[in-house]
Design an enzyme around this catalytic site. Sequence first.
Site, PDB file in Angstrom:
ATOM      1  N   THR A   8      37.822  31.969  37.617  1.00  0.00           N
ATOM      2  CA  THR A   8      38.077  33.071  38.475  1.00  0.00           C
ATOM      3  C   THR A   8      39.237  33.824  37.822  1.00  0.00           C
ATOM      4  O   THR A   8      40.173  32.939  37.137  1.00  0.00           O
ATOM      5  CB  THR A   8      38.603  32.643  39.994  1.00  0.00           C
ATOM      6  N   GLY A  12      44.934  34.562  43.576  1.00  0.00           N
ATOM      7  CA  GLY A  12      44.950  34.338  45.016  1.00  0.00           C
ATOM      8  C   GLY A  12      43.725  33.251  45.561  1.00  0.00           C
ATOM      9  O   GLY A  12      44.062  31.966  46.266  1.00  0.00           O
ATOM     10  N   GLU A  42      28.862  39.838  36.118  1.00  0.00           N
ATOM     11  CA  GLU A  42      28.062  39.975  37.275  1.00  0.00           C
ATOM     12  C   GLU A  42      27.149  40.861  37.437  1.00  0.00           C
ATOM     13  O   GLU A  42      26.965  41.966  37.092  1.00  0.00           O
ATOM     14  CB  GLU A  42      29.128  40.311  38.450  1.00  0.00           C
ATOM     15  N   ASP A  76      32.157  33.876  44.980  1.00  0.00           N
ATOM     16  CA  ASP A  76      32.043  35.512  45.271  1.00  0.00           C
ATOM     17  C   ASP A  76      32.307  35.644  46.682  1.00  0.00           C
ATOM     18  O   ASP A  76      31.646  35.120  47.261  1.00  0.00           O
ATOM     19  CB  ASP A  76      30.578  35.874  44.526  1.00  0.00           C
ATOM     20  N   ASP A 154      43.639  41.218  52.411  1.00  0.00           N
ATOM     21  CA  ASP A 154      44.307  40.593  53.355  1.00  0.00           C
ATOM     22  C   ASP A 154      45.117  41.400  54.372  1.00  0.00           C
ATOM     23  O   ASP A 154      45.136  41.202  55.669  1.00  0.00           O
ATOM     24  CB  ASP A 154      45.168  39.466  52.977  1.00  0.00           C
ATOM     25  N   ARG A 182      36.567  31.611  52.715  1.00  0.00           N
ATOM     26  CA  ARG A 182      36.715  30.786  51.549  1.00  0.00           C
ATOM     27  C   ARG A 182      37.003  29.213  51.995  1.00  0.00           C
ATOM     28  O   ARG A 182      36.297  28.387  51.562  1.00  0.00           O
ATOM     29  CB  ARG A 182      37.842  31.091  50.624  1.00  0.00           C
TER      30      ARG A 182
END
Length: 198
Positions: A8, A12, A42, A76, A154, A182
């Site tokens: 990744t 975060g 992707e 994802d 967020d 997550r």
Amino acid sequence: MNRLLFLTGNAGKLAEARHFFEPLGYRVEQFLIDGEVPIVIEPQSDSLKDVATSKIEQAKVHLNQSGQNGSILVEDAGLFIDELNGFPGVNSASVLKQIGLSGVLNLMSEITHRGAEFRACAVLFTGEELVFGVGVCRGTITSETLGDSGFGYDPIFSPDGEASGRTFGQMSRPEKEDFSHRAKALQSIKKQLDLLRR
Ligand code: ITT
């Protein structure tokens, strides 16, 4: 300790996976080759699972070529807003880059039903098997940005069940984990790993 390489570019997401897997005996590292996150393409798809599957297949190739070993993790995720027909969805990353949180709030300025959900699809490759986990977190989009914790969307997302209407941006990492898509996806992977090990 098992080594878990998380492919990744999102610091975060990495921090959240660390917090989740390290107490379970995994050393979570960002998957890097020569100090860089390996490039994955992707695919154009409306399905987070298709995108995650493509990412893990490419990650397996990178792992083989790099000569490293360990399990690999990809994930994802996206924010799906009810009244915008699921926008930004699989395009959440590019939309955030292009219009920012203020752009999303502007798009919603006339909208009263503010329901939305975060969805995540994580895939872990153990070296032998692929283990999938999905997680959904329902909530609402606030009318302004609140808080500066976390990352991405967020500060404009308040999860259902949060009595005082706080956003993820106003929560500590462990507090966010009580609700987050997550955490649910990773929890599901953890359960399946426990079963595999029996
Ligand atoms: P990868 O390198 O892992 O692909 P990314 O940032 O591109 O990282 P995604 O495509 O999975 O991650 O995420 C799509 C967008 O949704 C991206 O802008 C994230 O910041 C955002 N997002 C994902 N999970 C989130 C969360 O828990 N809280 C806030 N925003 C989130």
